[in-house]
Design a protein around this motif. Structure first.
Motif: not given
Ligand code: AMP
Ligand code: GLY
Length: 429
Positions: A11, A289, A294
């Protein structure tokens, strides 16, 4: 603008990849980062949980904006501390992060605000006997959840009363520490799961896209739960009409409610949804996220993400409109054999250099280290091989073609990421 990203997974690599492409970003740091992130950012050896050290780092390096990837530092109050030090931060305060840190808080909040979610009861450890009694009389399957952060291990879908009782005992026994002092017991919801991401500046909300994750370790949704073995975006099940309901019935009342209650939400609100016969219902909120979501949402975004993050942190999303590239994205997680259980560390990955520069392919690193020129796997989830394409099928083919060229015998991946969505499309008249 000098930007610091906090975290070390795939991420955070996706965040750094997006930020590095922005002309606004003159200096990019990541704490602690990984071998892949080092291609885009200066990695600084400070861990994501070291709140005071992160604030000092941001001060010393005169950082203009901090983006926080994982939930722990948010829950520990990193954003509160940064703001107090006069440093802009992308992410919610500790009070707003309760939407993820406490499932009981969110349940009570949803009830107060009329937000659709599974019916539930909340029990403290001192009420264990009442909780057992409730489990014996409620219909199964039942879902037993530890209230606090339990690294994805705190939720048990119990098919039988005995299993539910065992899950209760487990939580109350202290296995999850303080996270299990309170337990939420809720009805089992049937339907398809999907994720929605909303960018919020405390008041305004922008639709940051949809995705579907694959939580189980093995093909066919079998095996233990993981942090996520692959994802794709957009999620076709969240069609326009459903999305409008999610906004009106779930996300908007949440953001309004948090503002009215004095804890406005800033950052990315990740709604885990169950699409039931009665409409979309909230399974859980995350205040950050998704990982690996993400990695499939950010590459599709055409808007400058640094500008977007700054506008979010400064509470001026009103001026912003999002633009998207007309692409589907699919990511396949390559993990160390044994994950999510024990796995060897330090095995060598070869062949990535042959994929460099390939069009519509991005390899995000999740758990790697470079040592004497060799790339080593040092985590459970190690690489996120991400394909982009005009269709989901094309994105998927690209990701798997790349995986077949990566030489890492100690790694494994699921071979069926995105398959269900493709088969569903084919079945459509
Ligand atoms: P959570 O962390 O609350 O999202 O729960 C983790 C996973 O457990 C979800 O992604 C679902 O697959 C499952 N789950 C949680 N709550 C329910 C529910 N009420 N009904 C059915 N499945 C659930
Ligand atoms: N992929 C699930 C999560 O980030 O929570």
């Amino acid at each position: 603008m000098r930007v610091l990203v906090v975290g070390s997974g795939g991420r955070e690599h996706a965040l750094c990849w997006s930020l590095a492409a922005s002309p606004l970003v003159t200096e990019l740091l990541c704490a602690p980062g990984n071998a892949g992130i080092a291609d885009q950012a200066e990695c600084v050896p400070v861990r994501a949980e070291e709140v005071e050290a992160l604030v000092s780092l941001a001060r010393e390096r005169r950082i203009d904006l901090v983006l926080v990837g994982p939930e722990q530092p948010l829950v520990l109050g990193l954003v509160d501390r940064l703001r107090a030090a006069g440093i802009r931060a992308f992410g919610p305060t500790a009070a707003a992060a309760r939407l993820e840190a406490s499932k009981a808080f969110t349940k009570v909040f949803c009830a107060r605000r009329g937000i659709p979610t599974a019916d539930s009861r909340i029990f403290r450890r001192s009420e264990a006997e009442a909780a057992r009694k409730h489990v014996r009389t409620a219909p199964v399957p039942l879902v037993v959840k530890a209230d606090g952060l339990a690294a994805g291990k705190g939720v048990i879908v119990a098919e039988t009363v005995d299993r539910a009782l065992a899950a209760l005992d487990d939580a109350f026994s202290g296995r999850f520490g303080r996270a299990g002092e309170t337990v939420v017991i809720e009805e089992f919801l049937e339907g398809e799961e999907a994720s929605f991401f909303a960018l919020c500046d405390g008041e305004r909300i922008l639709d940051l896209g949809t995705a579907q994750d694959h939580k189980r370790a093995f093909d066919g949704d079998r095996g233990p739960n993981t942090g996520g073995m692959g994802a794709y975006s957009p999620a076709p099940v969240l069609d326009e009409a459903t999305l409008a309901r999610v906004m009106a019935e779930i996300v908007e009342p949440t953001v309004r409610g948090m503002a009215e209650e004095g804890t406005p939400f800033r950052g990315i609100l990740y709604a885990g949804l169950m699409l039931t016969a009665d409409g979309p219902k909230l399974l859980e909120y995350n205040v950050r996220f998704g990982d690996p979501e993400a990695q499939v949402v950010l590459p599709r975004l055409a808007t400058d993400f640094a500008e977007l993050a700054l506008a979010t942190a400064e509470g001026r999303l009103g001026e912003t409109k999002l633009a998207w590239r007309p692409l589907h994205a699919l990511t396949v997680v390559m993990a160390s054999r044994g994950y999510p259980g024990d796995y060897p560390k330090g095995t060598e990955i070869r062949g990535l250099e042959t994929l460099a520069g390939e069009e519509n392919l991005i390899i995000f690193h999740a758990g790697t280290r470079r040592e004497a020129g060799r790339l080593l796997a040092v985590g459970g989830r190690v690489l996120d091989v991400t394909g982009l394409g005009a269709s989901l099928e094309e994105a998927r083919a690209r990701a798997y073609a790349a995986i077949d060229r990566i030489d890492w015998p100690e790694g494994f991946c699921r071979r069926d990421i995105g398959l269900r969505a493709l088969l569903r499309d084919e079945a459509r008249p």
